[in-house]
Enzyme design. Structure first.
Site, mmCIF file in Angstrom:
data_model
loop_
_atom_site.group_PDB
_atom_site.id
_atom_site.type_symbol
_atom_site.label_atom_id
_atom_site.label_comp_id
_atom_site.label_asym_id
_atom_site.label_seq_id
_atom_site.Cartn_x
_atom_site.Cartn_y
_atom_site.Cartn_z
ATOM 1 N N ASP A 1 -4.502 -13.888 -2.636
ATOM 2 C CA ASP A 1 -3.841 -13.539 -1.384
ATOM 3 C C ASP A 1 -3.845 -14.812 -0.551
ATOM 4 O OD1 ASP A 1 -3.237 -10.982 -2.037
ATOM 5 O OD2 ASP A 1 -4.413 -10.027 -0.448
ATOM 6 N N ASP B 1 2.251 2.040 3.370
ATOM 7 C CA ASP B 1 3.180 1.090 4.024
ATOM 8 C C ASP B 1 4.613 1.538 3.805
ATOM 9 O OD1 ASP B 1 0.966 -0.602 4.235
ATOM 10 O OD2 ASP B 1 1.559 -1.797 2.483
ATOM 11 N N GLU C 1 -10.529 -7.092 -4.520
ATOM 12 C CA GLU C 1 -10.314 -8.164 -3.539
ATOM 13 C C GLU C 1 -11.562 -8.315 -2.660
ATOM 14 O OE1 GLU C 1 -6.488 -8.036 -1.547
ATOM 15 O OE2 GLU C 1 -7.421 -8.792 0.270
ATOM 16 N N HIS D 1 0.889 -1.168 0.000
ATOM 17 C CA HIS D 1 0.000 0.000 0.000
ATOM 18 C C HIS D 1 0.929 1.221 0.000
ATOM 19 C CE1 HIS D 1 -2.338 -2.976 2.411
ATOM 20 N NE2 HIS D 1 -3.399 -2.448 1.836
HETATM 21 C C1 XUL Z 1 -7.331 -6.802 4.316
HETATM 22 C C2 XUL Z 1 -6.511 -7.200 3.149
HETATM 23 C C3 XUL Z 1 -5.693 -6.115 2.556
HETATM 24 C C4 XUL Z 1 -5.600 -6.161 1.067
HETATM 25 C C5 XUL Z 1 -4.866 -4.993 0.482
HETATM 26 O O1 XUL Z 1 -8.046 -7.815 4.877
HETATM 27 O O2 XUL Z 1 -6.490 -8.341 2.757
HETATM 28 O O3 XUL Z 1 -4.433 -6.166 3.129
HETATM 29 O O4 XUL Z 1 -4.987 -7.327 0.631
HETATM 30 O O5 XUL Z 1 -5.435 -3.774 0.814
HETATM 31 CO CO CO Z 2 -5.495 -9.235 1.157
#
Ligand code: XUL
Ligand code: CO
Length: 436
Positions: free
Chosen positions: A295, A103, A231, A100
């Site tokens: 993810d 970050d 996401e 991000h």
């Molecule tokens: C939150 C999450 C985030 C996203 C990116 O649950 O998964 O970290 O992956 O904003």
């Molecule tokens: Co995520």
């Protein structure tokens, strides 16, 4: 280069190794189904948990020991953190990372100062990318941590907040392009509601779509060609997140004419919070042509929130890899470890243990999935299960030739169906266990 980590580069030692800091399964050059493991996974390390996670929780403060981080909000500290991050990712042997905006660089007193801080750190990120060959899997803007986003970002009741978020995404798109990022992610941090009494849902969703169209238009304008991803997550921080699951996201994208520009970044712990399995979410997104990236993490069976643990369960990783192989792989997406070490695992070396375990679990899952596919029993069972659709009345229906009248005429002739067959769930579960 300064050494921030005592751990040497992680090597592949094979399944008999007892070295906890070696790969037993992840052998980056090993070819499975025509691609190297490196190409299959495109493993990525996240900046937020791995380099910004403090171990703080609602009951206690930070626990993580990170000798390179002085805890200050300075650009100098952010720069040192970049050096440590790239040393870690290089020693691990992951080809990608993700961040991000907030970050990697500290916010300033105003947007201009914040953008300047970001630019300074981006120079260092670029330098380290060039030095190590590590690439950016995706960038994203943090539109949820700052108190201005208390009511959401693009779905805020306050138009000024939408405007600020737009400015933030504009900058983050420019940076993602500058760093050669191959995707750009929208996770709807606070895009949802806590209570419908104070919420105009239609207006909020219209605004969210407008926001995404603006991002698509600006990307085109600056020549950013990376894949846009949404996401899904059903709840946390809001009671209901608009991007609740793959089906809700795809419906949103289709309704607002965005489906040509977006795919999904599916996260395991988000899938399970939504009451789905990861396999379900991957299959659903996959068959809609919307499987973009994953993810990789896992939740805790006994806890109802997003624990973001590292995946270690071969049953899970085999299911994920069955889906990735079924849909022809994940590129330009990757397997991004959106996972954090436990608060109690506070030493730097724990970051290696966590990622090595996750990468090995995925490599083992790939080998299991490939073996299941090579033998073909599972696929043959499914094919045979649907054979009534290949000829006769099934083929008539699938081709669109059948009508309710022709179906009635056929069934009046037959009187009753000729019978059903067992779904053999238990037999198939036993079959999968043969490969584990
Ligand atoms: C939150 C999450 C985030 C996203 C990116 O649950 O998964 O970290 O992956 O904003
Ligand atoms: Co995520």
């Amino acid at each position: 280069m300064a050494d921030f980590f005592e751990t040497p580069k992680i090597a592949y030692e094979g399944p008999n190794s007892k070295n906890p800091l070696a790969f037993r399964w992840y052998n980056e050059n090993e070819v499975v189904e025509g691609k190297t493991m490196k190409e299959h996974f495109r493993f990525s390390v996240v900046y937020w948990h791995t380099f910004r996670g403090t171990g703080g929780d609602p009951f206690g403060s930070a626990t993580m020991v990170r000798p390179w981080d002085d805890g200050s909000n300075s650009v100098a500290n952010a720069t040192r953190r970049v050096r440590a991050a790239f040393e870690f990712i290089q020693k691990l042997g992951a080809p990608y990372y993700a961040f991000h905006d907030r970050d990697v660089a500290p916010e300033g007193d105003n947007l201009a100062q914040t953008n300047k801080n970001f630019d300074e750190v981006v120079k260092v990120l670029k330098e380290e990318q060039e030095r190590t060959g590590i690439k950016l899997l995706w960038g994203t803007a943090n539109l949820f941590s700052n108190p201005r986003y208390v009511h959401g970002a693009s779905t805020s009741c306050n138009a000024e907040v939408f405007a600020f978020a737009g400015a933030q995404v504009k900058k983050c798109l420019e940076v993602t392009k500058e760093l050669g990022g191959v995707n750009y992610v929208f996770w709807g941090g606070r895009e949802g509601y806590q209570n419908l009494f104070n919420t105009d849902m239609k207006r909020e969703l219209d605004h969210m779509a407008r926001f995404m169209h603006m991002a698509v238009d600006y990307a085109r304008k600056i020549g950013f060609t990376g894949q846009f991803l949404i996401e899904p997550k059903p709840k946390e921080p809001t009671k209901h997140q608009y991007d609740s699951d793959a089906a809700a996201c795809i419906n949103f994208l289709r309704a607002y004419d965005l489906l040509d520009h977006f795919k999904l970044n599916i996260e395991t712990n988000h899938a399970t919070l939504a009451g789905h399995t990861m396999m379900h979410e991957l299959d659903y997104a996959g068959y809609q042509g919307a499987l973009g990236s994953i993810d990789a993490n896992t939740g805790d069976m006994l806890l109802g929130w997003d624990t973001d643990q590292f995946p270690t369960d071969y049953y899970l990783t085999s299911q994920v890899m069955l889906m990735l192989l079924k849909y022809g792989g994940i590129a330009p997406g990757g397997v991004n470890f959106d996972a954090k070490v436990r608060r109690e695992s506070f030493e730097p070396v724990d970051l290696f243990h966590a990622h090595v375990g996750g990468m090995d679990a995925f490599a083992r899952g790939l080998k299991i999935a490939a073996a299941i596919r090579a033998e073909g029993e599972l696929a043959a069972f499914v094919k045979n299960r649907y054979r009534s659709w290949d000829t006769g009345i099934g083929a008539e229906i699938e081709s669109g030739r059948a009508t309710l009248e022709t179906l009635e005429a056929e069934m009046l002739k037959r009187g009753e169906i000729s019978g059903n067959e067992s779904g053999r769930q238990e037999m198939l579960e036993n079959l999968i266990n043969r490969y584990l």
